[in-house]
Design an enzyme around this catalytic site. Structure first.
Site, PDB file in Angstrom:
ATOM      1  CB  SER A 183      -0.933  -0.005   1.215  1.00 23.43           C
ATOM      2  OG  SER A 183      -1.763   1.129   1.218  1.00 23.43           O
ATOM      3  NE  ARG A 191       1.918   4.822   9.776  1.00 21.90           N
ATOM      4  CZ  ARG A 191       1.859   3.580   9.275  1.00 21.90           C
ATOM      5  NH1 ARG A 191       0.722   2.932   9.233  1.00 21.90           N
ATOM      6  NH2 ARG A 191       2.944   3.004   8.827  1.00 21.90           N
ATOM      7  CG  HIS A 211      -1.765   3.503   4.683  1.00 22.89           C
ATOM      8  ND1 HIS A 211      -2.094   2.972   5.907  1.00 22.89           N
ATOM      9  CD2 HIS A 211      -1.625   2.456   3.835  1.00 22.89           C
ATOM     10  CE1 HIS A 211      -2.136   1.655   5.801  1.00 22.89           C
ATOM     11  NE2 HIS A 211      -1.866   1.310   4.565  1.00 22.89           N
TER      12      HIS A 211
END
Length: 198
Positions: free
Chosen positions: A12, A35, A38
């Site tokens: 990912s 993050r 994500h």
């Protein structure tokens, strides 16, 4: 404690970096941006988030030295791994001019005092209440979501001068707020190797 990164997470992040160049961000800013993106699969956060690398460095040190982490709702707490959090929402009661979320912030501050990291991903009124306290936080991750008060409360956070991670738009939420804190948790300290984190 070593963190084992699952192959799906590795892939990912590889795909994220193939679609968005984050190499120009300083290390902790890059960690938070990546993050958060994500967690939401939303590349727009790269230009929507607002933070200062120096503030993140200080917050990272405080976090890894054991500073308390306070969250506004259990959904944020559920997303934060490798760390216990304080959430007083179950104990809070609304009153005239006071939402339950705001009362929970008061109760949490009474418990932890100054120097905590505050992670607010749901309620703009929780962020507004925190700004009214003399909380001296190590960091405020202020990413509440919504059409009423969210963008305004985040603008007030930026204007407050407190060390903060925020974003300009109305979007946000528990998952992205937890992701921002996790980025600091996962980022290596001086005695850890970079291979332990993404």
């Amino acid at each position: 404690m070593n963190r084992v990164v699952h192959p799906i997470e590795q892939e990912s992040f590889r795909r994220l970096r193939a679609r968005l160049d984050t190499s120009h961000f300083p290390p902790l800013t890059r960690a938070v941006v990546e993050r958060v993106i994500h967690s939401a699969a939303d590349l727009e956060y790269a230009s929507d988030l607002v933070m200062d690398e120096g503030e993140l460095v200080a917050a990272h040190a405080a976090l890894h030295a054991g500073a308390p982490v306070v969250v506004d709702v259990e959904m944020v707490a559920a997303g934060i791994t490798r760390r216990d959090t304080v959430c007083r929402l179950k104990d809070a009661r609304p009153g005239p001019g006071l939402t339950r979320s705001a009362h929970a912030v008061r109760l949490a501050y009474e418990e932890v005092g100054p120097g905590a990291l505050w992670v607010i991903g749901c309620a703009p009124t929780a962020l507004e209440e925190l700004l009214g306290l003399d909380a001296s936080p190590a960091l405020v991750i202020g990413l509440p979501v919504g059409f009423v008060g969210a963008a305004e409360s985040k603008a007030a956070l930026r204007e407050s001068g407190l060390p903060a991670v925020s974003n300009v738009s109305e979007k946000g939420g528990s998952a992205v707020a937890a992701a921002a804190l996790n980025a600091l948790l996962y980022h290596p300290t001086s005695h850890e190797s970079p291979e332990e984190t993404l």
